[in-house]
Design a protein around this motif. Structure first.
Motif, PDB file in Angstrom:
ATOM      1  N   ALA A 192       0.848  -1.194   0.000  1.00 26.32           N
ATOM      2  CA  ALA A 192       0.000   0.000   0.000  1.00 26.32           C
ATOM      3  C   ALA A 192       0.881   1.241   0.000  1.00 26.32           C
ATOM      4  N   GLY A 193       0.459   2.235  -0.781  1.00 25.57           N
ATOM      5  CA  GLY A 193       1.264   3.445  -0.907  1.00 25.57           C
ATOM      6  C   GLY A 193       2.194   3.420  -2.102  1.00 25.57           C
ATOM      7  N   SER A 194       2.174   2.294  -2.847  1.00 26.13           N
ATOM      8  CA  SER A 194       3.017   2.214  -4.041  1.00 26.13           C
ATOM      9  C   SER A 194       2.256   2.640  -5.288  1.00 26.13           C
ATOM     10  N   GLY A 195       0.954   2.958  -5.146  1.00 24.84           N
ATOM     11  CA  GLY A 195       0.187   3.503  -6.248  1.00 24.84           C
ATOM     12  C   GLY A 195      -0.734   2.509  -6.932  1.00 24.84           C
ATOM     13  N   ARG A 196      -1.706   3.056  -7.643  1.00 25.98           N
ATOM     14  CA  ARG A 196      -2.585   2.362  -8.575  1.00 25.98           C
ATOM     15  C   ARG A 196      -3.209   1.067  -8.025  1.00 25.98           C
ATOM     16  N   THR A 197      -3.019  -0.060  -8.692  1.00 27.71           N
ATOM     17  CA  THR A 197      -3.709  -1.299  -8.314  1.00 27.71           C
ATOM     18  C   THR A 197      -3.410  -1.711  -6.876  1.00 27.71           C
ATOM     19  N   ALA A 198      -2.172  -1.540  -6.449  1.00 23.99           N
ATOM     20  CA  ALA A 198      -1.821  -1.912  -5.071  1.00 23.99           C
ATOM     21  C   ALA A 198      -2.663  -1.133  -4.069  1.00 23.99           C
ATOM     22  N   ASP A 199      -2.874   0.141  -4.336  1.00 23.81           N
ATOM     23  CA  ASP A 199      -3.658   0.951  -3.409  1.00 23.81           C
ATOM     24  C   ASP A 199      -5.146   0.601  -3.463  1.00 23.81           C
ATOM     25  N   ILE A 200      -5.640   0.248  -4.648  1.00 21.98           N
ATOM     26  CA  ILE A 200      -7.036  -0.208  -4.770  1.00 21.98           C
ATOM     27  C   ILE A 200      -7.247  -1.473  -3.951  1.00 21.98           C
ATOM     28  N   LEU A 201      -6.302  -2.400  -4.029  1.00 18.22           N
ATOM     29  CA  LEU A 201      -6.414  -3.653  -3.277  1.00 18.22           C
ATOM     30  C   LEU A 201      -6.277  -3.408  -1.774  1.00 18.22           C
ATOM     31  N   ALA A 202      -5.369  -2.527  -1.392  1.00 18.53           N
ATOM     32  CA  ALA A 202      -5.211  -2.220   0.035  1.00 18.53           C
ATOM     33  C   ALA A 202      -6.492  -1.606   0.589  1.00 18.53           C
ATOM     34  N   ASN A 203      -7.125  -0.729  -0.175  1.00 19.54           N
ATOM     35  CA  ASN A 203      -8.400  -0.139   0.265  1.00 19.54           C
ATOM     36  C   ASN A 203      -9.475  -1.214   0.420  1.00 19.54           C
ATOM     37  N   ALA A 204      -9.479  -2.190  -0.481  1.00 19.80           N
ATOM     38  CA  ALA A 204     -10.436  -3.293  -0.362  1.00 19.80           C
ATOM     39  C   ALA A 204     -10.203  -4.085   0.919  1.00 19.80           C
ATOM     40  N   LEU A 205      -8.951  -4.290   1.258  1.00 21.31           N
ATOM     41  CA  LEU A 205      -8.624  -5.014   2.491  1.00 21.31           C
ATOM     42  C   LEU A 205      -9.006  -4.206   3.734  1.00 21.31           C
ATOM     43  N   ARG A 206      -9.075  -2.890   3.573  1.00 20.05           N
ATOM     44  CA  ARG A 206      -9.520  -2.028   4.684  1.00 20.05           C
ATOM     45  C   ARG A 206     -11.048  -1.891   4.727  1.00 20.05           C
ATOM     46  N   GLY A 207     -11.726  -2.570   3.773  1.00 17.67           N
ATOM     47  CA  GLY A 207     -13.181  -2.479   3.720  1.00 17.67           C
ATOM     48  C   GLY A 207     -13.684  -1.296   2.936  1.00 17.67           C
ATOM     49  N   GLN A 208     -12.809  -0.711   2.097  1.00 17.08           N
ATOM     50  CA  GLN A 208     -13.185   0.476   1.325  1.00 17.08           C
ATOM     51  C   GLN A 208     -13.172   0.180  -0.176  1.00 17.08           C
ATOM     52  N   ALA A 209     -13.624  -1.000  -0.560  1.00 17.59           N
ATOM     53  CA  ALA A 209     -13.523  -1.429  -1.956  1.00 17.59           C
ATOM     54  C   ALA A 209     -14.501  -0.683  -2.851  1.00 17.59           C
ATOM     55  N   THR A 210     -14.025  -0.285  -4.015  1.00 18.11           N
ATOM     56  CA  THR A 210     -14.888   0.286  -5.048  1.00 18.11           C
ATOM     57  C   THR A 210     -14.818  -0.534  -6.334  1.00 18.11           C
ATOM     58  N   ASP A 211     -13.909  -1.487  -6.383  1.00 19.49           N
ATOM     59  CA  ASP A 211     -13.693  -2.311  -7.573  1.00 19.49           C
ATOM     60  C   ASP A 211     -14.103  -3.750  -7.261  1.00 19.49           C
ATOM     61  N   GLU A 212     -14.938  -4.339  -8.113  1.00 22.74           N
ATOM     62  CA  GLU A 212     -15.452  -5.682  -7.842  1.00 22.74           C
ATOM     63  C   GLU A 212     -14.333  -6.726  -7.804  1.00 22.74           C
ATOM     64  N   ARG A 213     -13.339  -6.568  -8.678  1.00 26.63           N
ATOM     65  CA  ARG A 213     -12.207  -7.510  -8.661  1.00 26.63           C
ATOM     66  C   ARG A 213     -11.458  -7.402  -7.339  1.00 26.63           C
ATOM     67  N   ALA A 214     -11.292  -6.179  -6.868  1.00 23.22           N
ATOM     68  CA  ALA A 214     -10.595  -5.974  -5.597  1.00 23.22           C
ATOM     69  C   ALA A 214     -11.374  -6.597  -4.444  1.00 23.22           C
ATOM     70  N   LYS A 215     -12.705  -6.455  -4.474  1.00 16.39           N
ATOM     71  CA  LYS A 215     -13.532  -7.074  -3.431  1.00 16.39           C
ATOM     72  C   LYS A 215     -13.346  -8.592  -3.416  1.00 16.39           C
ATOM     73  N   LYS A 216     -13.359  -9.182  -4.602  1.00  9.84           N
ATOM     74  CA  LYS A 216     -13.221 -10.635  -4.706  1.00  9.84           C
ATOM     75  C   LYS A 216     -11.866 -11.100  -4.191  1.00  9.84           C
ATOM     76  N   LEU A 217     -10.828 -10.379  -4.571  1.00  8.49           N
ATOM     77  CA  LEU A 217      -9.491 -10.745  -4.108  1.00  8.49           C
ATOM     78  C   LEU A 217      -9.370 -10.578  -2.595  1.00  8.49           C
ATOM     79  N   ALA A 218      -9.931  -9.509  -2.072  1.00  7.87           N
ATOM     80  CA  ALA A 218      -9.862  -9.272  -0.631  1.00  7.87           C
ATOM     81  C   ALA A 218     -10.559 -10.375   0.149  1.00  7.87           C
TER      82      ALA A 218
END
Length: 250
Positions: A192-218
Motif C-alpha cells: 500500500a502506498g506504491s500507487g494504482r492497483t496496489a492501493d485499490i487492493l489495500a483499500n479493499a482489504l480495509r473495507g473500502q472497496a470500489t472495484d469488484e475484482r478488488a472485493k473478490k481478491l480481498a
C-alpha cells in the motif's frame, strides 16, 4: 534443448532463455536451463511502463533492502515479468547492486519483447531487463498473456517449497497476476502506498472497496498489505512478513 537460447546484452550480461508452448512443458524446460525445484520462490508483480517517478522512488528501497537480500539469504528463486521497466527493472538492478547470486527469472510473451541479439527488432517491442539470469519466453501477443505463466513457473520451481507474491503499483494486468496467485492458493503481499492497483487492493482489504475484482481478491483470504507511509517501518515489516511466509508456509 533446441528451444534454449543464450542471450548477451549490450553491457556484457548474459542470460539463458527457453521457449515453451504449453504449461505441461515447464518442468523439463526449466531443468533444461538449469532451474530445478524445490526452492522458495518470490514472485514480483506490478507496475511496469506507467509507474510514476514519485512511486518509483518510494518503492526503490524495498528492492535493495528487502526483496533482493531476502532472496539471496534464502537462496530463493525470484520470478517476474522480465521487461526493462518499472518494478521489474528495480528487481534486476537490486540484484546487481547487492552483488547477489540468486536466479532471477523473467517470464514474458515472446512476441512482445526484443531479444538482445536481434539485429533489428520492431520498434514496438519492449527490451528485456539485462540483469536477469533466465527468461521463459511464452506464447502470446498481448501483455497479460504471461500472467498465468508467471504463476505456473513459480509453482513448478517451488514444487513443495513455499512461495509468495509481492504486488507493487500496477495496472489492469496486475489484477490478473493477483488472481493467478490466489487461484493456486498463494499468498499475496500488497504494498500500500506504491500507487494504482496496489492501493485499490489495500483499500479493499480495509473495507473500502470500489472495484469488484478488488472485493473478490480481498475476500479470498490470501491477501495482506503493508503500508509505505512510514518507509522505515514499511521496509522492516515487509522483511518480517516475507520471511514468515517463506519459512512457515506449507
Amino acid at each position: 534443448m533446441k528451444n534454449c537460447l543464450k542471450l548477451t546484452f549490450d553491457g556484457g550480461q548474459t542470460a539463458l532463455a527457453i521457449r515453451v508452448a504449453q504449461q505441461a512443458e515447464l518442468s523439463d524446460a526449466l531443468e533444461g536451463i538449469g532451474l530445478r525445484g524445490s526452492r522458495s520462490v518470490l514472485i514480483v508483480v506490478g507496475g511496469a511502463s506507467n509507474i510514476s517517478e514519485a512511486d518509483f522512488l518510494r518503492i526503490q528501497r524495498l528492492f535493495t533492502e528487502v526483496l533482493a537480500p531476502i532472496a539471496e539469504s534464502l537462496g530463493a528463486y525470484v520470478v517476474d515479468g522480465g521487461t526493462d521497466a518499472g518494478v521489474i527493472q528495480l528487481m534486476g538492478k537490486a540484484r546487481t547492486q547487492i552483488d547477489a547470486k540468486f536466479a532471477l527469472i523473467g517470464v514474458t510473451p515472446e512476441n512482445k519483447v526484443a531479444l538482445p541479439n536481434q539485429e533489428e527488432p520492431a520498434a514496438d517491442l519492449t527490451p528485456l531487463e539485462p540483469n536477469h539470469t533466465h527468461f521463459v519466453l511464452v506464447p502470446g501477443n498481448n501483455w497479460g498473456d504471461e500472467s498465468a505463466w508467471i504463476s505456473g513457473v513459480a509453482t513448478v520451481l517451488a514444487n513443495n517449497a513455499p512461495s509468495v507474491t509481492i504486488l507493487l503499483n500496477g495496472g489492469e494486468i496486475t489484477f490478473e497476476d493477483a488472481f493467478s496467485s490466489v487461484n493456486v492458493g498463494r499468498s499475496v503481499v500488497v504494498i500500500a502506498g506504491s500507487g494504482r492497483t496496489a492501493d485499490i487492493l489495500a483499500n479493499a482489504l480495509r473495507g473500502q472497496a470500489t472495484d469488484e475484482r478488488a472485493k473478490k481478491l480481498a475476500k479470498s483470504g490470501k491477501l495482506q498489505y503493508i503500508d509505505l507511509i512510514d518507509i522505515e517501518k514499511g521496509v522492516e515489516n515487509l522483511g518480517k512478513i516475507i520471511k514468515d511466509l517463506l519459512d512457515n508456509q506449507e
